[in-house]
Structures are given as C-alpha cells and as structure tokens.
Design a protein around this motif. Structure first.
Motif, PDB file in Angstrom:
ATOM      1  N   ILE A   1       5.739 -65.279  22.360  1.00 63.41           N
ATOM      2  CA  ILE A   1       6.641 -66.307  22.978  1.00 63.41           C
ATOM      3  C   ILE A   1       6.294 -66.586  24.485  1.00 63.41           C
ATOM      4  O   ILE A   1       6.042 -65.625  24.883  1.00 63.41           O
ATOM      5  CB  ILE A   1       8.161 -65.578  22.943  1.00 63.41           C
ATOM      6  N   LEU A   2       5.668 -67.772  24.614  1.00 66.86           N
ATOM      7  CA  LEU A   2       5.490 -68.188  25.943  1.00 66.86           C
ATOM      8  C   LEU A   2       6.602 -68.905  26.705  1.00 66.86           C
ATOM      9  O   LEU A   2       7.217 -69.836  26.368  1.00 66.86           O
ATOM     10  CB  LEU A   2       4.274 -69.575  25.960  1.00 66.86           C
ATOM     11  N   VAL A   3       7.002 -68.183  27.609  1.00 72.91           N
ATOM     12  CA  VAL A   3       8.036 -68.568  28.503  1.00 72.91           C
ATOM     13  C   VAL A   3       7.508 -69.300  30.091  1.00 72.91           C
ATOM     14  O   VAL A   3       6.823 -68.508  30.595  1.00 72.91           O
ATOM     15  CB  VAL A   3       8.967 -67.191  29.052  1.00 72.91           C
ATOM     16  N   GLU A   4       7.976 -70.422  30.065  1.00 70.78           N
ATOM     17  CA  GLU A   4       7.441 -71.174  31.201  1.00 70.78           C
ATOM     18  C   GLU A   4       8.530 -72.551  31.694  1.00 70.78           C
ATOM     19  O   GLU A   4       8.808 -72.969  30.891  1.00 70.78           O
ATOM     20  CB  GLU A   4       6.021 -71.815  30.784  1.00 70.78           C
ATOM     21  N   PRO A   5       8.760 -72.517  32.913  1.00 72.09           N
ATOM     22  CA  PRO A   5       9.791 -73.442  33.229  1.00 72.09           C
ATOM     23  C   PRO A   5       9.292 -74.807  33.346  1.00 72.09           C
ATOM     24  O   PRO A   5      10.099 -75.850  33.100  1.00 72.09           O
ATOM     25  CB  PRO A   5      10.328 -72.834  34.608  1.00 72.09           C
ATOM     26  N   MET A   6       8.182 -75.137  33.544  1.00 70.33           N
ATOM     27  CA  MET A   6       7.668 -76.482  34.112  1.00 70.33           C
ATOM     28  C   MET A   6       7.455 -77.388  32.889  1.00 70.33           C
ATOM     29  O   MET A   6       6.345 -77.125  31.980  1.00 70.33           O
ATOM     30  CB  MET A   6       6.402 -76.360  35.136  1.00 70.33           C
ATOM     31  N   ALA A   7       7.955 -78.624  32.945  1.00 65.05           N
ATOM     32  CA  ALA A   7       7.884 -79.370  31.558  1.00 65.05           C
ATOM     33  C   ALA A   7       6.337 -79.644  31.433  1.00 65.05           C
ATOM     34  O   ALA A   7       5.923 -79.908  30.297  1.00 65.05           O
ATOM     35  CB  ALA A   7       8.820 -80.797  31.868  1.00 65.05           C
ATOM     36  N   ARG A   8       5.533 -79.954  32.561  1.00 65.55           N
ATOM     37  CA  ARG A   8       4.337 -80.324  32.087  1.00 65.55           C
ATOM     38  C   ARG A   8       3.503 -79.396  31.596  1.00 65.55           C
ATOM     39  O   ARG A   8       2.284 -79.742  30.921  1.00 65.55           O
ATOM     40  CB  ARG A   8       3.675 -80.820  33.792  1.00 65.55           C
ATOM     41  N   ARG A   9       3.864 -78.282  32.019  1.00 64.23           N
ATOM     42  CA  ARG A   9       3.088 -77.127  31.361  1.00 64.23           C
ATOM     43  C   ARG A   9       3.209 -76.855  30.082  1.00 64.23           C
ATOM     44  O   ARG A   9       2.532 -76.177  29.201  1.00 64.23           O
ATOM     45  CB  ARG A   9       3.218 -75.963  32.296  1.00 64.23           C
ATOM     46  N   THR A  10       4.711 -76.668  29.745  1.00 64.62           N
ATOM     47  CA  THR A  10       5.157 -76.612  28.237  1.00 64.62           C
ATOM     48  C   THR A  10       4.588 -77.813  27.253  1.00 64.62           C
ATOM     49  O   THR A  10       4.252 -77.517  26.363  1.00 64.62           O
ATOM     50  CB  THR A  10       6.384 -76.329  28.168  1.00 64.62           C
ATOM     51  N   SER A  11       4.434 -78.913  27.845  1.00 66.41           N
ATOM     52  CA  SER A  11       4.012 -79.916  27.148  1.00 66.41           C
ATOM     53  C   SER A  11       2.662 -79.696  26.642  1.00 66.41           C
ATOM     54  O   SER A  11       2.099 -79.809  25.310  1.00 66.41           O
ATOM     55  CB  SER A  11       4.049 -81.300  27.743  1.00 66.41           C
ATOM     56  N   PHE A  12       1.809 -79.218  27.630  1.00 67.82           N
ATOM     57  CA  PHE A  12       0.519 -78.772  27.538  1.00 67.82           C
ATOM     58  C   PHE A  12       0.423 -77.639  26.266  1.00 67.82           C
ATOM     59  O   PHE A  12      -0.504 -77.586  25.670  1.00 67.82           O
ATOM     60  CB  PHE A  12      -0.124 -78.525  28.939  1.00 67.82           C
ATOM     61  N   LEU A  13       1.138 -76.683  26.593  1.00 66.80           N
ATOM     62  CA  LEU A  13       1.132 -75.575  25.696  1.00 66.80           C
ATOM     63  C   LEU A  13       1.454 -75.791  24.457  1.00 66.80           C
ATOM     64  O   LEU A  13       0.787 -75.459  23.432  1.00 66.80           O
ATOM     65  CB  LEU A  13       2.283 -74.521  26.231  1.00 66.80           C
ATOM     66  N   LEU A  14       2.526 -76.774  24.107  1.00 66.32           N
ATOM     67  CA  LEU A  14       2.849 -77.197  22.725  1.00 66.32           C
ATOM     68  C   LEU A  14       1.659 -77.822  22.260  1.00 66.32           C
ATOM     69  O   LEU A  14       1.213 -77.906  21.046  1.00 66.32           O
ATOM     70  CB  LEU A  14       4.155 -78.043  22.927  1.00 66.32           C
ATOM     71  N   GLU A  15       0.900 -78.911  22.861  1.00 65.84           N
ATOM     72  CA  GLU A  15      -0.232 -79.342  22.494  1.00 65.84           C
ATOM     73  C   GLU A  15      -1.255 -78.330  21.986  1.00 65.84           C
ATOM     74  O   GLU A  15      -1.939 -78.435  20.738  1.00 65.84           O
ATOM     75  CB  GLU A  15      -0.629 -80.367  23.340  1.00 65.84           C
ATOM     76  N   CYS A  16      -1.479 -77.310  22.839  1.00 65.99           N
ATOM     77  CA  CYS A  16      -2.486 -76.361  22.619  1.00 65.99           C
ATOM     78  C   CYS A  16      -2.128 -75.699  21.223  1.00 65.99           C
ATOM     79  O   CYS A  16      -3.030 -75.653  20.471  1.00 65.99           O
ATOM     80  CB  CYS A  16      -2.620 -75.465  23.593  1.00 65.99           C
ATOM     81  N   VAL A  17      -0.874 -75.140  21.113  1.00 72.21           N
ATOM     82  CA  VAL A  17      -0.580 -74.639  19.869  1.00 72.21           C
ATOM     83  C   VAL A  17      -0.719 -75.271  18.649  1.00 72.21           C
ATOM     84  O   VAL A  17      -1.087 -74.810  17.706  1.00 72.21           O
ATOM     85  CB  VAL A  17       1.099 -74.339  20.035  1.00 72.21           C
ATOM     86  N   SER A  18      -0.307 -76.639  18.644  1.00 67.39           N
ATOM     87  CA  SER A  18      -0.705 -77.579  17.566  1.00 67.39           C
ATOM     88  C   SER A  18      -2.212 -77.804  17.388  1.00 67.39           C
ATOM     89  O   SER A  18      -2.459 -77.570  16.096  1.00 67.39           O
ATOM     90  CB  SER A  18       0.170 -79.103  17.944  1.00 67.39           C
ATOM     91  N   SER A  19      -2.758 -77.923  18.195  1.00 65.60           N
ATOM     92  CA  SER A  19      -4.015 -78.377  18.278  1.00 65.60           C
ATOM     93  C   SER A  19      -5.034 -77.306  17.620  1.00 65.60           C
ATOM     94  O   SER A  19      -5.885 -77.461  16.956  1.00 65.60           O
ATOM     95  CB  SER A  19      -4.791 -79.255  19.446  1.00 65.60           C
ATOM     96  N   LEU A  20      -4.749 -75.913  18.238  1.00 68.83           N
ATOM     97  CA  LEU A  20      -5.371 -74.834  17.712  1.00 68.83           C
ATOM     98  C   LEU A  20      -4.789 -74.107  16.419  1.00 68.83           C
ATOM     99  O   LEU A  20      -5.293 -73.177  15.830  1.00 68.83           O
ATOM    100  CB  LEU A  20      -5.451 -73.894  19.033  1.00 68.83           C
ATOM    101  N   GLY A  21      -3.874 -74.567  16.162  1.00 69.10           N
ATOM    102  CA  GLY A  21      -3.167 -74.020  14.830  1.00 69.10           C
ATOM    103  C   GLY A  21      -2.706 -72.698  14.965  1.00 69.10           C
ATOM    104  O   GLY A  21      -2.712 -72.084  13.975  1.00 69.10           O
ATOM    105  N   LEU A  22      -2.196 -72.459  15.913  1.00 68.29           N
ATOM    106  CA  LEU A  22      -1.707 -71.053  16.291  1.00 68.29           C
ATOM    107  C   LEU A  22      -0.281 -71.051  15.745  1.00 68.29           C
ATOM    108  O   LEU A  22       0.798 -71.284  16.617  1.00 68.29           O
ATOM    109  CB  LEU A  22      -1.720 -70.788  17.774  1.00 68.29           C
ATOM    110  N   GLY A  23       0.031 -70.523  14.496  1.00 70.26           N
ATOM    111  CA  GLY A  23       1.315 -70.478  13.831  1.00 70.26           C
ATOM    112  C   GLY A  23       2.138 -69.296  14.527  1.00 70.26           C
ATOM    113  O   GLY A  23       3.286 -69.309  14.032  1.00 70.26           O
ATOM    114  N   ASN A  24       1.618 -68.496  15.265  1.00 72.36           N
ATOM    115  CA  ASN A  24       2.338 -67.257  15.738  1.00 72.36           C
ATOM    116  C   ASN A  24       2.818 -67.464  17.121  1.00 72.36           C
ATOM    117  O   ASN A  24       3.189 -66.416  17.635  1.00 72.36           O
ATOM    118  CB  ASN A  24       1.458 -65.878  15.442  1.00 72.36           C
ATOM    119  N   VAL A  25       2.967 -68.596  17.524  1.00 70.76           N
ATOM    120  CA  VAL A  25       3.145 -68.984  19.043  1.00 70.76           C
ATOM    121  C   VAL A  25       4.569 -69.789  19.017  1.00 70.76           C
ATOM    122  O   VAL A  25       4.537 -70.667  18.503  1.00 70.76           O
ATOM    123  CB  VAL A  25       2.206 -69.571  19.672  1.00 70.76           C
ATOM    124  N   GLU A  26       5.409 -69.473  19.968  1.00 69.57           N
ATOM    125  CA  GLU A  26       6.556 -70.122  20.201  1.00 69.57           C
ATOM    126  C   GLU A  26       6.472 -70.524  21.816  1.00 69.57           C
ATOM    127  O   GLU A  26       6.341 -69.432  22.539  1.00 69.57           O
ATOM    128  CB  GLU A  26       7.731 -69.218  19.870  1.00 69.57           C
TER     129      GLU A  26
END
Ligand code: SAM
Length: 215
Positions: A79-104
C-alpha cells in the motif's frame, strides 16, 4: 539483485527518467544515478521484507521504495501512502503500466490512515526526521509490526534523538541496520535503515497520547 523482477525494474527506470523527470517528480540530475542511488538503494532493503506480508510505504513520492519492493516481493500486498495528487497520479500510472497487481495507492497523509492499515512492515525513505516519522509509521503498523526507516549517515544520531518517542510508543529492537554491502554499484556501498518493532501494548500506545494510536 532484481532477479525475476529485472524486466519490471528496467521499465520502472524508464518511467522515472522519462515522465518522472518531465513532471518534476525526480530531479534531472538524478537521471544518471537512478540505479545506484535510487533503485539499488531500495532493492537491497528487500532482504528485510518477508516474501509474503502486508507492507505500507509512507510518503512514496515517485514510488521509492514501495514500487521496488512490490516488484521484488510479488506475494506481498503493498500500500503506497502519498498525499500529493501529482505523485499519486504517477504512481497509479506506474502500477498499471508495470502490471503490479499487488499494489494499492492511497492518497492522503499518514495521519489520516492511522489505525486503518495495520501493516506488518512500514517503510519510509526521506520523509521526516525519525522522531516524527516513528509516530506516523507506528500509526500505519499493526501492533508488533516492523518499521524500516531508510536513512543516511544521520541514522545513529536520529535514533538517539528518537529514543524518548520510541519508548513512549512501546517500540522494541530499535537499531541501525546496514544492508546491501555486497551489492555491486550501490551508491554509498550500503543502505542504512533504522529498524524497530512497534509496541504491542495498548497501554504504551495510549500513553503516547496520539488519538490515532489509542485505537
Ligand atoms: C522527499 S519525498 C521522498 C519520496 C520517496 N520516498 C523517495 O525516497 O524518493 C517525501 C514524500 O513524503 C510525502 N509526505 C510528507 N509528509 C507526509 C505525511 N505526513 N504522510 C504521507 N506522506 C508524506 C511527500 O508528499 C513526499 O512525496
């Protein structure tokens, strides 16, 4: 170092030095040091993380160390906890693009999630001084969970300064651990981590006085 996770790590490195730099999440000067200073520095911490666990990364930023540990520990729930929207957007894109099904990805400050995540392991890198970080991390951990605070050369001094807070939290086994001494190319020769176990005593947690820790 990365083993089976190497292709994912290579793809993540491309995301960091490409969109990560373009969007100001990683400084341009870091591009050349992305492996020794960032990816390897985080990868060596995996030796302190069980194969299967619930892990919260506090203040993930562009995903360090959370995404690296998620690719190296595919059976872990991260579980990645991060307050900044710009960073969570990037994190979500990474999770999707890297196919990391174990990350929230959870957007918000650690304080907002205190008592709600109950992680076995809480990691944090470059988020806050240990005496403040210890309280935030303890709020994300289950009773008896382990905090891994990635620190630089200040680790021993910060640990001394945080002792009163750690005592109030009922923390045990607090010490500075060096990992990755055998890793080739790691900047600094090893990663320095302050490791401690969060107290199991409700009374000790209550004595600290934080409302979230009273749960
Ligand atoms: C210096 S950056 C480090 C990012 C990443 N861990 C790394 O090592 O590259 C600190 C991060 O912690 C986040 N942060 C600061 N205070 C926080 C809090 N109270 N709860 C959760 N995240 C926090 C910031 O938004 C920022 O992304």
């Amino acid at each position: 170092m990365f083993g089976a996770a190497l292709p994912v790590a290579l793809a993540y490195a491309d995301l960091l030095v490409g969109p990560g730099v373009e969007r100001g999440l990683i400084g341009p000067a870091e591009t050349e040091r992305i492996w020794p200073r960032h990816l390897l520095n985080c990868a060596v911490v995996a030796e302190l993380v069980p194969q299967s666990c619930r892990l919260a990364d506090l203040g993930s930023g562009a995903g360090l160390p959370g995404l690296v540990l998620a690719m190296m520990r595919p059976q872990a729930q991260v579980i990645l906890v991060e307050p900044m929207a710009r960073r969570t957007s990037f994190l979500l894109e990474c999770v999707s693009s890297l196919g990391l099904g174990n990350v929230e990805v959870r957007r918000g400050r650690a304080e907002e999630y205190a008592g709600q995540i109950e992680a076995d392991i809480v990691t944090a890198r470059a988020v806050a001084e240990l005496r403040r970080l210890a309280v935030l991390a303890a709020g994300l951990a289950r009773p008896g969970g382990v905090v891994l605070a990635m620190k630089g050369q200040s680790a021993e001094q910060e640990l001394i300064g945080a002792r009163p807070v750690l005592d109030r939290l009922g923390a045990t086994e607090a010490k500075v651990v060096e990992v990755g001494g055998e890793a080739v190319g790691l900047e600094g020769g090893a990663a320095t981590v302050v490791r401690f176990r969060v107290g199991t005593s409700r009374a000790a947690r209550r004595r600290h006085g934080g409302s979230s820790l009273n749960k």
